[in-house]
Design a protein around this motif. Structure first.
Motif, mmCIF file in Angstrom:
data_model
loop_
_atom_site.group_PDB
_atom_site.id
_atom_site.type_symbol
_atom_site.label_atom_id
_atom_site.label_comp_id
_atom_site.label_asym_id
_atom_site.label_seq_id
_atom_site.Cartn_x
_atom_site.Cartn_y
_atom_site.Cartn_z
ATOM 1 N N ILE A 147 62.083 61.755 -43.846
ATOM 2 C CA ILE A 147 63.303 60.905 -43.972
ATOM 3 C C ILE A 147 64.430 60.837 -42.997
ATOM 4 N N THR A 148 64.563 59.800 -41.979
ATOM 5 C CA THR A 148 64.972 60.036 -40.901
ATOM 6 C C THR A 148 66.711 59.279 -40.598
ATOM 7 N N PRO A 149 67.112 59.735 -39.603
ATOM 8 C CA PRO A 149 68.300 59.202 -39.389
ATOM 9 C C PRO A 149 68.571 58.016 -38.478
ATOM 10 N N PHE A 150 69.620 57.165 -38.388
ATOM 11 C CA PHE A 150 69.723 56.357 -37.434
ATOM 12 C C PHE A 150 69.765 56.683 -35.780
ATOM 13 N N ASN A 151 70.205 57.565 -35.656
ATOM 14 C CA ASN A 151 70.695 57.978 -34.158
ATOM 15 C C ASN A 151 69.392 58.231 -33.200
ATOM 16 N N PHE A 152 68.141 58.591 -33.794
ATOM 17 C CA PHE A 152 67.130 58.642 -32.843
ATOM 18 C C PHE A 152 65.741 58.046 -33.698
ATOM 19 N N LEU A 173 56.717 57.886 -43.931
ATOM 20 C CA LEU A 173 58.192 57.938 -43.254
ATOM 21 C C LEU A 173 58.911 56.889 -44.027
ATOM 22 N N LYS A 174 60.179 57.501 -44.101
ATOM 23 C CA LYS A 174 61.445 56.596 -44.522
ATOM 24 C C LYS A 174 62.485 56.699 -43.308
ATOM 25 N N PRO A 175 62.286 55.762 -42.588
ATOM 26 C CA PRO A 175 63.344 55.465 -41.373
ATOM 27 C C PRO A 175 64.609 55.076 -41.892
ATOM 28 N N SER A 176 65.598 55.256 -40.798
ATOM 29 C CA SER A 176 66.900 54.535 -41.076
ATOM 30 C C SER A 176 66.713 53.124 -41.309
ATOM 31 N N GLU A 177 67.190 52.578 -42.398
ATOM 32 C CA GLU A 177 67.354 51.073 -42.374
ATOM 33 C C GLU A 177 68.303 50.377 -41.253
ATOM 34 N N LYS A 178 69.042 51.101 -40.688
ATOM 35 C CA LYS A 178 69.822 50.495 -39.721
ATOM 36 C C LYS A 178 69.144 49.960 -38.517
ATOM 37 N N PHE A 224 63.849 66.134 -43.633
ATOM 38 C CA PHE A 224 65.002 65.309 -43.647
ATOM 39 C C PHE A 224 65.753 65.813 -42.423
ATOM 40 N N VAL A 225 66.342 64.644 -41.768
ATOM 41 C CA VAL A 225 67.266 65.022 -40.826
ATOM 42 C C VAL A 225 68.383 63.782 -41.021
ATOM 43 N N GLY A 226 69.657 64.219 -41.016
ATOM 44 C CA GLY A 226 70.960 63.093 -41.524
ATOM 45 C C GLY A 226 72.091 63.969 -41.648
ATOM 46 N N SER A 227 72.820 63.295 -42.228
ATOM 47 C CA SER A 227 74.355 64.001 -42.461
ATOM 48 C C SER A 227 74.157 65.106 -43.586
ATOM 49 N N THR A 228 75.321 65.873 -43.519
ATOM 50 C CA THR A 228 75.325 67.234 -44.175
ATOM 51 C C THR A 228 75.136 66.963 -45.652
ATOM 52 N N LEU A 248 67.716 68.949 -42.292
ATOM 53 C CA LEU A 248 68.635 69.180 -41.149
ATOM 54 C C LEU A 248 69.941 68.380 -41.276
ATOM 55 N N GLY A 249 71.218 68.805 -41.119
ATOM 56 C CA GLY A 249 72.272 68.147 -41.369
ATOM 57 C C GLY A 249 73.110 67.854 -40.256
ATOM 58 N N GLY A 250 74.445 67.397 -40.342
ATOM 59 C CA GLY A 250 75.269 67.256 -39.235
ATOM 60 C C GLY A 250 75.917 68.504 -38.500
ATOM 61 N N ARG A 281 75.276 61.879 -31.178
ATOM 62 C CA ARG A 281 73.997 62.585 -31.141
ATOM 63 C C ARG A 281 74.577 63.885 -31.919
ATOM 64 N N CYS A 282 73.477 64.425 -32.743
ATOM 65 C CA CYS A 282 73.856 65.703 -33.391
ATOM 66 C C CYS A 282 74.058 66.836 -32.631
ATOM 67 N N MET A 283 73.774 66.679 -31.388
ATOM 68 C CA MET A 283 73.834 67.766 -30.596
ATOM 69 C C MET A 283 75.082 67.577 -29.460
ATOM 70 N N ASP A 382 86.215 67.351 -39.286
ATOM 71 C CA ASP A 382 84.888 66.505 -39.835
ATOM 72 C C ASP A 382 84.021 66.211 -38.598
ATOM 73 N N GLU A 383 82.764 65.777 -38.963
ATOM 74 C CA GLU A 383 81.867 65.328 -37.898
ATOM 75 C C GLU A 383 82.326 63.865 -37.624
ATOM 76 N N ILE A 384 82.728 63.691 -36.291
ATOM 77 C CA ILE A 384 83.369 62.194 -35.981
ATOM 78 C C ILE A 384 82.241 61.251 -35.983
ATOM 79 N N SER A 449 61.360 75.856 -31.516
ATOM 80 C CA SER A 449 61.814 74.963 -32.738
ATOM 81 C C SER A 449 63.124 74.621 -32.982
ATOM 82 N N PHE A 450 63.451 73.707 -33.358
ATOM 83 C CA PHE A 450 64.978 73.193 -33.419
ATOM 84 C C PHE A 450 65.642 73.343 -34.743
ATOM 85 N N GLY A 451 66.911 73.858 -34.611
ATOM 86 C CA GLY A 451 67.154 73.928 -35.949
ATOM 87 C C GLY A 451 68.516 74.448 -35.809
HETATM 88 P P1 NAD Z 1 72.553 59.798 -43.208
HETATM 89 O O1 NAD Z 1 72.576 61.114 -43.819
HETATM 90 O O2 NAD Z 1 73.417 58.679 -43.700
HETATM 91 O O3 NAD Z 1 71.183 58.842 -43.531
HETATM 92 C C1 NAD Z 1 69.995 59.502 -43.061
HETATM 93 C C2 NAD Z 1 68.740 59.376 -43.833
HETATM 94 O O4 NAD Z 1 69.014 59.220 -45.333
HETATM 95 C C3 NAD Z 1 68.567 57.712 -43.869
HETATM 96 O O5 NAD Z 1 67.188 57.268 -43.907
HETATM 97 C C4 NAD Z 1 69.402 56.926 -45.024
HETATM 98 O O6 NAD Z 1 68.715 55.725 -45.415
HETATM 99 C C5 NAD Z 1 68.979 58.140 -46.136
HETATM 100 N N1 NAD Z 1 70.069 58.090 -47.116
HETATM 101 C C6 NAD Z 1 71.495 57.752 -46.821
HETATM 102 N N2 NAD Z 1 72.098 57.781 -47.886
HETATM 103 C C7 NAD Z 1 71.680 58.466 -48.906
HETATM 104 C C8 NAD Z 1 71.651 58.675 -50.111
HETATM 105 N N3 NAD Z 1 72.690 58.600 -50.729
HETATM 106 N N4 NAD Z 1 70.676 59.166 -50.981
HETATM 107 C C9 NAD Z 1 69.346 59.388 -50.249
HETATM 108 N N5 NAD Z 1 68.967 58.964 -49.207
HETATM 109 C C10 NAD Z 1 70.110 58.548 -48.268
HETATM 110 O O7 NAD Z 1 72.735 59.975 -41.566
HETATM 111 P P2 NAD Z 1 72.930 58.660 -40.615
HETATM 112 O O8 NAD Z 1 74.206 58.413 -40.577
HETATM 113 O O9 NAD Z 1 71.542 58.004 -40.413
HETATM 114 O O10 NAD Z 1 72.661 59.854 -39.382
HETATM 115 C C11 NAD Z 1 73.892 60.521 -38.575
HETATM 116 C C12 NAD Z 1 73.720 61.892 -39.005
HETATM 117 O O11 NAD Z 1 72.627 62.575 -39.021
HETATM 118 C C13 NAD Z 1 74.846 62.778 -38.357
HETATM 119 O O12 NAD Z 1 75.446 63.662 -39.437
HETATM 120 C C14 NAD Z 1 74.124 63.691 -37.434
HETATM 121 O O13 NAD Z 1 74.725 64.694 -37.036
HETATM 122 C C15 NAD Z 1 72.890 63.725 -38.268
HETATM 123 N N6 NAD Z 1 71.861 64.195 -37.574
HETATM 124 C C16 NAD Z 1 71.322 65.733 -37.748
HETATM 125 C C17 NAD Z 1 70.505 65.852 -36.601
HETATM 126 C C18 NAD Z 1 70.170 67.406 -36.751
HETATM 127 O O14 NAD Z 1 69.062 67.702 -36.073
HETATM 128 N N7 NAD Z 1 70.541 68.344 -37.206
HETATM 129 C C19 NAD Z 1 69.606 64.948 -35.871
HETATM 130 C C20 NAD Z 1 69.959 63.672 -35.856
HETATM 131 C C21 NAD Z 1 71.157 63.414 -36.675
#
Ligand code: NAD
Length: 500
Positions: A147-152, A173-178, A224-228, A248-250, A281-283, A382-384, A449-451
């Motif tokens: 499950i992946t985020p929008f930024n990459f 894979l469930k990519p970002s819908e954005k 998973f990679v996305g927000s915290t 992996l979170g924010g 970018r998360c970094m 906050d993570e802006i 490895s990245f984390g």
């Molecule tokens: P996000 O957490 O909003 O979304 C990530 C994924 O989770 C998407 O596929 C989204 O559809 C899904 N999602 C969103 N809300 C959900 C919910 N309530 N329940 C289940 N699934 C849900 O993140 P984003 O805005 O797409 O990406 C930006 C964030 O990702 C930033 O916080 C950034 O730091 C983080 N990020 C972290 C890393 C890392 O390696 N640590 C890398 C890239 C991005």
């Protein structure tokens, strides 16, 4: 006509049967260009079923076959770099060169996966007891999900699936819908490379799709990679459902600048790392911690450089920074800058209200630089995830380290200094998963490895590198005795087995 992005299930596109679609916007124009299908539970189940069917043969296929396909995929990826980067820019907004960079970093993980046979060699101990050998092997888990985020939209999926499928798993894979188009292109290239149907599947969508993956009994692991907040939720939910999870979170990445540092190099690095990819970018470096009396000079050097950044559409080769992903995100980023002065910060550069001529509906924001930011300010806490850099002032190295270690995030961090002893101390004392010494964005190469630590990663495994191979495989230890024909029968012995 609006483009439609569908799912990819069992080796072909699958039209959205749920009838639910989400809008995909070009951030530079603010125009909805694409509709992306949102998967229902039944569609996620179809993707998992396709992956489960494919695992029956893929999981036992030869390493030679798997790596041969990955080598072909690598060549196709290389040949389609530009096309993938264009898809990324059109939906994410980042500038073309940055999008190409993300494809290159994803390709690094494909390189690693092409050599997975080396990592899967296993271990053998001979003659651990009389005529007894022990072999340790690692086997795939089955169906795994990402499950992946929008930024990459290309790189982060490639942090996951090349290793997962190289080690014999099948993937959903469930990519970002954005910004969903890049993932579909990757699916097509994998098919062209000869990947059997069902080994790689893509379901688009929102929480409905994610929640089904988290609870599906046939999904064995979730990356998973996305927000915290979502990472924490994914880790808790998928773990409760018995799955292996890495989430992996924010981040809030700090750069500590010691008084002896080369301040021009530090300012160059801070500006590149804070405003590259519009800070999405998360970094990204979002907090510079200036030690001692260098604060004023450093802020001035950062300001001079930051002011010159050329903002414009990502497909304009003269642009250095593009728009933000959505208008709502742009407004949220702006609110941190607007509120900063009342929280005690000095606003050196205010990027709010910025627009680009001819693209007035784009999600623009300019460069913001905040100085003397107190740790109590929301802009610091906050993570802006936007082009806003905060500078904090401390008197000593120790104070700087304490400040950084008090952050709940621990993704990346950097020190800028000419003092090797201080840098060495920093490496050991700092609480973060990735540390840069005179390197502002210390993203590890593919074979490491990245984390992060703390709220930047939930789970035991970092992603890709050796941790990736470990995450997508489970160990098995085989103990073998081949008696010599001349051996007398061992006889019954109810005592505890001993090695002798
Ligand atoms: P996000 O957490 O909003 O979304 C990530 C994924 O989770 C998407 O596929 C989204 O559809 C899904 N999602 C969103 N809300 C959900 C919910 N309530 N329940 C289940 N699934 C849900 O993140 P984003 O805005 O797409 O990406 C930006 C964030 O990702 C930033 O916080 C950034 O730091 C983080 N990020 C972290 C890393 C890392 O390696 N640590 C890398 C890239 C991005």
């Amino acid at each position: 006509m609006t483009k439609i992005v569908n799912h990819w299930i069992g080796g072909k596109t699958a039209e959205g049967a749920s009838g639910t679609y989400g809008p995909v916007t070009d951030p530079a124009t603010g125009e909805v260009t694409t509709k992306v299908a949102f998967a229902s539970v039944a569609e996620v189940d179809a993707a998992v079923a396709a992956a489960k069917d494919a695992f029956a043969s893929w999981g036992i296929s030869s390493l030679a076959k798997r790596t041969e396909i990955l080598f072909r995929f690598r060549a196709l990826l290389d040949a389609h770099r530009d096309e993938i980067a264009e898809l990324i820019t059109a939906e994410h907004g980042k500038v073309h060169s940055d999008a190409l960079g993300e494809v290159a970093r994803g390709l690094e993980i494909v390189d690693l996966a092409c050599g997975i046979n080396v990592q899967l060699k296993g271990e053998l101990s001979t003659q651990v007891a009389s005529r007894v050998d022990v072999a340790a092997i690692r086997q795939p888990l089955g169906v795994v999900a990402g499950i992946t985020p929008f930024n990459f939209p290309a790189m982060v999926p490639m942090w996951m699936f090349p290793i997962a499928i190289a080690t014999g798993n099948t993937f959903v894979l469930k990519p970002s819908e954005k910004d969903p188009s890049a993932s579909l292109k990757l699916a097509e290239l994998l098919a062209e490379a000869g990947l059997p149907d069902g080994v790689f599947n893509v379901v688009h969508g929102d929480k409905v799709a994610v929640d089904r993956l988290l609870e599906h009994p046939d999904v064995k692991a979730v990356s998973f990679v996305g927000s915290t907040p979502i990472a924490r939720y994914i880790h808790t939910t998928a773990s409760a459902n018995g799955k292996r999870v890495q989430a992996l979170g924010g981040a809030k990445n700090h750069m500590l600048v010691l008084p002896d540092a080369d301040l021009d190099a530090a300012a160059d690095a801070a500006v590149s790392a804070a405003y590259g990819s519009a800070g999405e970018r998360c970094m990204a470096i979002s907090a510079v911690v200036a030690v001692g009396s260098i604060g004023d000079t450093l802020v001035e050097k950062i300001r001079e450089r930051a002011e010159k950044i050329k903002i414009g559409p990502g497909n304009d080769p003269t642009s250095e920074m593009g728009p933000l992903i959505t208008a709502a995100h742009r407004d949220k980023v702006a609110s941190y800058v607007t509120g900063a002065a009342a929280e005690g910060a000095e606003v050196v550069l205010d990027g709010t209200g910025y627009t680009v001529e001819g693209f007035e509906d784009g999600h623009w924001i300019g460069i913001s630089l905040l100085d003397k930011v107190p740790t109590s300010a929301k802009a610091y806490q906050d993570e802006i995830f936007g082009p806003v850099l905060s500078v904090l002032r401390v008197d000593t190295y120790e104070e700087g380290v304490a400040l950084i270690n008090a952050s709940p995030f621990g993704n990346g961090t950097a020190i800028f200094t000419r003092d090797g002893g201080a840098a060495r101390r920093f490496q050991l004392e700092i609480e973060a998963g990735m540390v840069g010494v005179n390197v502002p964005i210390p993203v590890p190469v593919g074979y490491h490895s990245f984390g992060g630590w703390k709220d930047s990663l939930f789970g035991d495994h970092h992603i890709y590198g050796n941790d990736g191979t470990h995450f997508y495989t489970r160990g098995k230890v085989v103990t073998t005795r081949w008696p010599d024909p001349a051996d007398a029968p061992a006889g019954v012995d109810l005592g505890f087995p001993r090695n002798h």
